[in-house]
Write an enzyme that holds these catalytic residues in place. Structure first.
Site, PDB file in Angstrom:
ATOM      1  CD  GLU A 100      -2.847   1.439   0.400  1.00 49.59           C
ATOM      2  OE1 GLU A 100      -2.482   1.507  -0.769  1.00 49.59           O
ATOM      3  OE2 GLU A 100      -4.025   1.656   0.769  1.00 49.59           O
ATOM      4  CG  ASP A 101      -1.015   4.753  -1.451  1.00 50.13           C
ATOM      5  OD1 ASP A 101      -1.578   4.207  -0.486  1.00 50.13           O
ATOM      6  OD2 ASP A 101      -1.638   5.476  -2.259  1.00 50.13           O
ATOM      7  CG  ASP A 104      -4.426   9.238   6.643  1.00 49.62           C
ATOM      8  OD1 ASP A 104      -3.735   9.874   7.430  1.00 49.62           O
ATOM      9  OD2 ASP A 104      -5.446   9.708   6.113  1.00 49.62           O
ATOM     10  CG  PHE A 153      -3.463  15.469   1.089  1.00 52.63           C
ATOM     11  CD1 PHE A 153      -4.274  14.443   1.543  1.00 52.63           C
ATOM     12  CD2 PHE A 153      -3.291  15.627  -0.277  1.00 52.63           C
ATOM     13  CE1 PHE A 153      -4.899  13.579   0.655  1.00 52.63           C
ATOM     14  CE2 PHE A 153      -3.928  14.775  -1.176  1.00 52.63           C
ATOM     15  CZ  PHE A 153      -4.732  13.754  -0.694  1.00 52.63           C
ATOM     16  NE  ARG A 166      -3.846   8.127  -9.344  1.00 49.84           N
ATOM     17  CZ  ARG A 166      -4.380   7.814  -8.170  1.00 49.84           C
ATOM     18  NH1 ARG A 166      -3.612   7.457  -7.165  1.00 49.84           N
ATOM     19  NH2 ARG A 166      -5.687   7.838  -8.000  1.00 49.84           N
TER      20      ARG A 166
HETATM   21  P1  5GP Z   1      -6.610   5.269   5.656  1.00 46.48           P
HETATM   22  O1  5GP Z   1      -7.729   4.294   5.480  1.00 46.48           O
HETATM   23  O2  5GP Z   1      -5.370   4.694   6.266  1.00 46.48           O
HETATM   24  O3  5GP Z   1      -7.077   6.503   6.376  1.00 46.48           O
HETATM   25  O4  5GP Z   1      -6.312   5.851   4.233  1.00 46.48           O
HETATM   26  C1  5GP Z   1      -5.544   5.248   3.312  1.00 46.48           C
HETATM   27  C2  5GP Z   1      -5.815   5.876   1.966  1.00 46.48           C
HETATM   28  O5  5GP Z   1      -6.115   7.301   2.063  1.00 46.48           O
HETATM   29  C3  5GP Z   1      -4.576   5.800   1.112  1.00 46.48           C
HETATM   30  O6  5GP Z   1      -4.536   4.606   0.386  1.00 46.48           O
HETATM   31  C4  5GP Z   1      -4.719   7.011   0.225  1.00 46.48           C
HETATM   32  O7  5GP Z   1      -5.525   6.707  -0.889  1.00 46.48           O
HETATM   33  C5  5GP Z   1      -5.462   8.026   1.061  1.00 46.48           C
HETATM   34  N1  5GP Z   1      -4.537   8.989   1.682  1.00 46.48           N
HETATM   35  C6  5GP Z   1      -4.265   9.113   2.993  1.00 46.48           C
HETATM   36  N2  5GP Z   1      -3.361  10.096   3.203  1.00 46.48           N
HETATM   37  C7  5GP Z   1      -3.059  10.584   1.985  1.00 46.48           C
HETATM   38  C8  5GP Z   1      -2.167  11.618   1.541  1.00 46.48           C
HETATM   39  O8  5GP Z   1      -1.468  12.299   2.287  1.00 46.48           O
HETATM   40  N3  5GP Z   1      -2.134  11.823   0.193  1.00 46.48           N
HETATM   41  C9  5GP Z   1      -2.884  11.126  -0.699  1.00 46.48           C
HETATM   42  N4  5GP Z   1      -2.755  11.429  -1.977  1.00 46.48           N
HETATM   43  N5  5GP Z   1      -3.730  10.136  -0.312  1.00 46.48           N
HETATM   44  C10 5GP Z   1      -3.807   9.878   1.018  1.00 46.48           C
END
Ligand code: 5GP
Length: 188
Positions: A100-101, A104, A153, A166
């Site tokens: 995963e990228d 968060d 972000f 991207r």
């Molecule tokens: P989580 O479920 O952990 O809150 O969110 C994960 C997803 O939120 C990531 O796969 C991504 O798509 C998006 N996300 C969370 N933080 C960022 C950020 O700083 N930048 C971007 N572009 N996407 C984010």
């Protein structure tokens, strides 16, 4: 657009070095064992591509992808995500590495880990490039982690704002434009 590309947080060379280090850790972990690397579209696409190409030649890895999307506002609290594209691979009895990228709140990854565990893989490990620990709402077990970053972000290297940026080779902070009404983080 309310945002512009701001300062570089992690440059492309630093990303590349880290991806190489993660690939070595992963290769050691799976030494001699075949595994399936599962990338979460679209954000993890470049990370997964670079990661598997950094593995040693004798590493037996296959790749597959899942695409997920939010169910809307309620998703942010529930962590329920919609599977837009499922795996082509039957992972039962296989060693699986979820790639995963960014981690968060943790809601997406914890949901995906539970979903994939339900398919009875032999093992399930997780690799994330970025971690925002300050935003965590649920505990998520991560086996391989690239960088911890502050609560900003970010865009680039697969991460988008509204589908854009991207393609940037480095990871940047997305900056709210002067005069923009929207000063909160884009995904809030
Ligand atoms: P989580 O479920 O952990 O809150 O969110 C994960 C997803 O939120 C990531 O796969 C991504 O798509 C998006 N996300 C969370 N933080 C960022 C950020 O700083 N930048 C971007 N572009 N996407 C984010």
């Amino acid at each position: 657009m309310d945002y512009e590309v701001g300062k570089v947080l992690i440059d492309d060379e630093t990303i590349s070095t880290k991806v190489g280090e993660l690939a070595s850790e992963i290769a050691n972990c799976y030494s001699g064992k075949e595994f399936v690397a599962v990338g979460i579209l679209k954000g993890a696409i470049f990370f997964l591509a670079d990661l598997v190409r950094s593995l040693p030649q004798d590493c037996r890895v296959k790749i597959d992808f899942m695409a997920v999307s939010s169910y809307g506002a309620s998703t942010k609290s529930s962590g329920i995500v919609k599977i837009v594209k499922d795996l082509d691979t039957d992972i039962k009895g296989r060693d699986v590495l979820l790639v995963e990228d960014i981690l968060d709140t943790g809601l997406t990854l914890s949901y995906l880990q539970e979903l994939l565990r339900g398919r009875a893989p032999r093992s399930l490990r997780t690799c994330v490039l970025l971690d925002k620990p300050d935003r965590r709402r649920v505990d998520v077990n991560v086996d391989f982690k690239g960088f911890s970053i502050p609560d900003e972000f970010v865009v680039g290297y697969g991460l988008d704002y509204s589908g854009y940026w991207r393609n940037l080779p480095s990871i940047h902070v997305a900056k709210a434009l002067e005069g923009s009404a929207n000063k909160t983080q884009p995904k809030e």
